[in-house]
Scaffold this active site. Structure first.
Site, PDB file in Angstrom:
ATOM      1  CG  HIS A 185      -1.637   1.279   1.437  1.00 48.28           C
ATOM      2  ND1 HIS A 185      -2.615   1.748   0.580  1.00 48.28           N
ATOM      3  CD2 HIS A 185      -1.514   2.222   2.414  1.00 48.28           C
ATOM      4  CE1 HIS A 185      -3.066   2.906   1.013  1.00 48.28           C
ATOM      5  NE2 HIS A 185      -2.418   3.209   2.127  1.00 48.28           N
TER       6      HIS A 185
ATOM      7  CG  HIS B 256      -2.872 -10.719  -6.613  1.00 46.81           C
ATOM      8  ND1 HIS B 256      -2.661  -9.367  -6.459  1.00 46.81           N
ATOM      9  CD2 HIS B 256      -2.851 -11.230  -5.355  1.00 46.81           C
ATOM     10  CE1 HIS B 256      -2.542  -9.072  -5.184  1.00 46.81           C
ATOM     11  NE2 HIS B 256      -2.648 -10.189  -4.485  1.00 46.81           N
TER      12      HIS B 256
END
Length: 555
Positions: free
Chosen positions: A448, A481
């Site tokens: 983040h 991902h």
């Protein structure tokens, strides 16, 4: 003269005491004035009579020192048929004993309300937050339920835990598998770091222009991502499943770190160039003594603990950044004073223990359930498929929670403690997230911080909207991902990518639900997403991988 009050009188008195505060203050003042008048009459009678007149003896012969006297019956002009005023009188002196203030049966009425506007404790607006008893209750229920499931699984499948069979399953991916290939690939990966280090040195010296250096860095980063994928596609038996997973994770972590290293050094070069232009932009003939003193302060030697550009361009600084548990490069990191051996040993023990727990859960719980799901998926029995997914959602979710604890608490703290890295904020309270977007910002705090620093804020400075910057971060996360799932399994699908794209409307929906119905409803959506979303997606890939590479009997 006066008789002892009966049981019925005591009952009536208790009713009067319980209902005193229901009546208007004016009526109660009227009652009090009548009681004072009767008290004066009783004192007058006391002076004219003997003290023992008021004594009453019980069957044992003990003298009763306090008498409850019914003072008067109120007239019929009041709204209630009758009231009683209880006065305690001491036998010898007839002095009233004062009861504590606020007493329901005190001598003087005082309006001390015992009721006030307030919510029940289980109401959300009550502000009550102590639910420790419910936590204990939930732990007991979970323990009992988990024990029952464990016994049911053991009775049905027997003991399936076997470390040797799991290692054989992981490493027996190809006939020509050699275990030195994965470590060799990771060692050769250092050429990427050395190339970046050399190019940054050339940029600092001014031998390469900034625009040309940016193009070279971008092309190099693309090659860093593509080389492992091409090797695993063209040579499927070169690496084992475990080796492919390690290489893919290592590749993307290196990409994020190199990206941060390049961008921070670029910002430092811009700042240094701006300072040089400001320093040499004025003519010396117009300088004042104040200007000269300012230059002397700027040129003062810097403390040795503070590193400035370009003194940070060293191999030791680069490799320290590559090893510390952060994705954001800085010239100076907070450092801890010492290595806490006890803390380090605890975290290492947690890593070893939790990894073994994960392996046992996969063998004992996941693999038998996957075997039983083959028939349902082959026949497309939707009810059976839903039942299998719900049954596998719990172990998959537990595996994900254990992975989170191993990676973001235990393992990263081990690295930080060994390297004396001071910033240990690897996650925040994602379990309290009010919506899905908040969850993604809190559960993986290193990524983040990297996304905000190196993508979100630069896009905002480039005049992009906040929505465009957020979508770009989601796209990068979706590619990341998908790469981590498809490349190691050699199944190049786009299910994970599409799932992350579908996360954008889910973030919007969960935010609206939290704003409309409260944070708890939004948090419920987050937990449903974690329990059913991520584990179900991983289950689909795992199931397809087993179907593609193995038969049911080989599991």
């Amino acid at each position: 003269m006066y008789s002892k009050p009966s049981r019925r009188s005591y009952h009536d008195l208790s009713i009067a005491a319980d209902h005193r505060q229901r009546f208007e203050p004016a009526i109660m003042d009227h009652i009090y004035e009548r009681a004072l008048l009767i008290l004066h009459i009783l004192r007058y009678i006391r002076r004219a009579t003997a003290p023992n007149t008021y004594e009453s003896r019980n069957k044992d012969g003990n003298t009763k020192t306090l008498l409850d006297i019914i003072c008067m019956t109120l007239t019929s002009d009041l709204a209630v048929p009758h009231f009683y005023c209880l006065i305690q009188i001491k036998t010898n002196s007839l002095n009233r004993h004062r009861l504590p203030e606020g007493s329901a049966m005190g001598p003087r009425y005082k309006n001390n309300p015992i009721s006030c506007p307030r919510d029940s404790l289980l109401t959300w607006t009550s502000g009550f937050e102590k639910f420790d008893g419910f936590y204990v209750w939930a732990v007991i229920l979970l323990t009992m339920g988990g024990t029952r499931l464990f016994l049911e699984n053991v009775n049905k499948y027997g003991i399936q835990v076997s470390p040797e069979s799991f290692l054989d399953f992981v490493f027996s991916q190809g006939q020509d598998e050699l275990f030195y290939r994965t470590p060799m690939f990771l060692i050769l990966f250092n050429f990427h770091y050395l190339f970046v280090y050399y190019l940054e040195h050339e940029l600092a010296k001014g031998k390469i222009s900034s625009s040309r250096g940016t193009v070279i860095h971008v092309v190099h980063l693309v090659l860093v991502v593509l080389i492992p994928a091409v090797l695993m596609l063209c040579f499927p038996n070169m690496f084992s499943l475990l080796g492919r997973c390690i290489i893919c994770c290592f590749t993307w972590i290196s990409v994020f770190k190199i990206w941060s290293y390049i961008q921070v050094n670029k910002w430092c070069r811009r700042t240094l160039d701006a300072q040089k232009k400001k320093k040499f932009g004025r003519s010396k003939s117009f300088r004042t003594p104040k200007d000269e003193s300012d230059d002397e302060e700027e040129e003062a030697p810097v403390a040795q603990s503070v590193v400035k550009y370009p003194n940070n361009l060293t191999l030791s600084d680069l490799y320290y950044f590559l090893l510390v548990p952060t994705l954001c490069y800085e010239l100076n990191y907070p450092r801890s004073q010492r290595i806490r051996r006890g803390f380090l040993l605890k975290r290492i023990f947690e890593v070893i223990l939790m990894i073994n727990v994960q392996l046992a859960m996969v063998q004992q719980w996941v693999i038998p359930s996957v075997k039983n799901s083959f028939k349902a998926f082959a026949e497309m029995d939707y009810l059976s498929c839903i039942e299998r997914i719900l049954k596998l959602a719990i172990p998959n979710h537990l595996l994900w929670l254990i992975f989170f604890y191993i990676m973001f608490h235990s393992f990263l703290n081990v690295l930080a403690e060994i390297l004396r890295f001071g910033d240990r904020k690897f996650y925040e309270d994602w379990w309290n997230a009010r919506d899905v977007g908040t969850f993604w910002r809190l559960w993986n705090f290193p990524f983040h911080k990297w996304a905000v620093r190196h993508m979100y804020i630069p896009m905002l400075k480039s005049k992009y909207s906040r929505t465009s910057a957020s979508v770009a971060v989601f796209l990068l996360s979706a590619i990341f991902h998908e790469y981590l799932v498809s490349v190691p399994l050699r199944m190049y699908k786009v299910l994970t990518f599409l799932a992350f794209i579908g996360m954008i409307p889910l973030v919007y929906i969960s935010t609206k639900v939290a704003d409309r119905f409260g944070d708890r409803f939004g948090n419920a959506i987050v937990w449903l997403f974690l329990i059913l979303g991520q584990p179900a997606g991983l289950l689909v890939y795992y199931h397809d991988y087993i179907v593609k590479n193995y038969s049911v009997d080989q599991l």
